[in-house]
Design a protein around this motif. Structure first.
Motif, PDB file in Angstrom:
ATOM      1  N   ASP A  49       0.953  -1.172   0.099  1.00 29.13           N
ATOM      2  CA  ASP A  49      -0.166   0.167   0.174  1.00 29.13           C
ATOM      3  C   ASP A  49       0.706   1.135  -0.053  1.00 29.13           C
ATOM      4  OD1 ASP A  49      -2.235  -1.655  -0.069  1.00 29.13           O
ATOM      5  OD2 ASP A  49      -2.472  -1.508   2.029  1.00 29.13           O
ATOM      6  N   LEU A  50       1.876   1.186   0.935  1.00 27.37           N
ATOM      7  CA  LEU A  50       2.675   2.278   0.984  1.00 27.37           C
ATOM      8  C   LEU A  50       3.544   2.566  -0.555  1.00 27.37           C
ATOM      9  CD1 LEU A  50       4.121   4.718   2.424  1.00 27.37           C
ATOM     10  CD2 LEU A  50       5.715   3.080   3.303  1.00 27.37           C
ATOM     11  N   ASP A  51       3.930   1.549  -0.971  1.00 21.68           N
ATOM     12  CA  ASP A  51       4.697   1.556  -2.325  1.00 21.68           C
ATOM     13  C   ASP A  51       3.727   2.184  -3.515  1.00 21.68           C
ATOM     14  OD1 ASP A  51       6.875   0.525  -1.131  1.00 21.68           O
ATOM     15  OD2 ASP A  51       6.579  -1.570  -1.993  1.00 21.68           O
TER      16      ASP A  51
END
Length: 150
Positions: A49-51
């Motif tokens: 999700d962060l990527d």
């Protein structure tokens, strides 16, 4: 390779194994595929999700004029540093040690003038030490317990 190390890799490099260190990549992928630890899969999902969020971010454009000014400011030394550099490079390399000795001399004179009683006490101690040495006839080596046997 341990599960804790895989968690460290995911936290440091993200979910994409291509970003992980090459020497640990294969072992980490093998252990990750074989593991059923919910911590690993939750960490991997959060990293994905962060990527995704980071890949959607755009880099703001900077104008060429602002870029030139930033480069000029980064290349130019700050005012105090430039002043010091000019001071120490002025007449040449011989001035540097001479200037340091002169500064030490001026500092010693200023300290001596600022506190004449302490200066007199120190000078008196030196005189007493010299008198004690000359009266006893002992040299410096015997005063510190090292006799010269040569």
């Amino acid at each position: 390779m341990t599960e804790d190390r895989i968690l460290e890799l995911i936290e440091a490099y993200g979910a994409d194994p291509v970003r992980w260190p090459e020497d640990e990549r294969a072992a980490a992928q093998t252990l990750l595929a074989a593991s059923d630890d919910p911590r690993l899969h939750a960490s991997l999902a959060a990293a994905k999700d962060l990527d995704t969020l980071l890949s959607m971010a755009t880099i703001p454009a900077i104008s060429p004029d602002a870029r030139r000014r930033l480069y000029a400011e980064a290349a130019a030394p700050s005012a105090p540093i430039a002043w010091l550099r000019r001071l120490f490079d002025w007449p040449g390399p011989i001035w540097q040690p001479t200037g340091a000795l002169a500064a030490a001399l001026v500092l010693g004179i200023c300290v001596g003038i600022a506190n004449p009683e302490a200066s007199a006490d120190i000078a008196g101690l030196a005189v007493v030490a010299v008198q004690a040495e000359t009266e006893s006839g002992d040299d410096f080596d015997s005063l510190v317990g090292m006799e010269d046997n040569l």
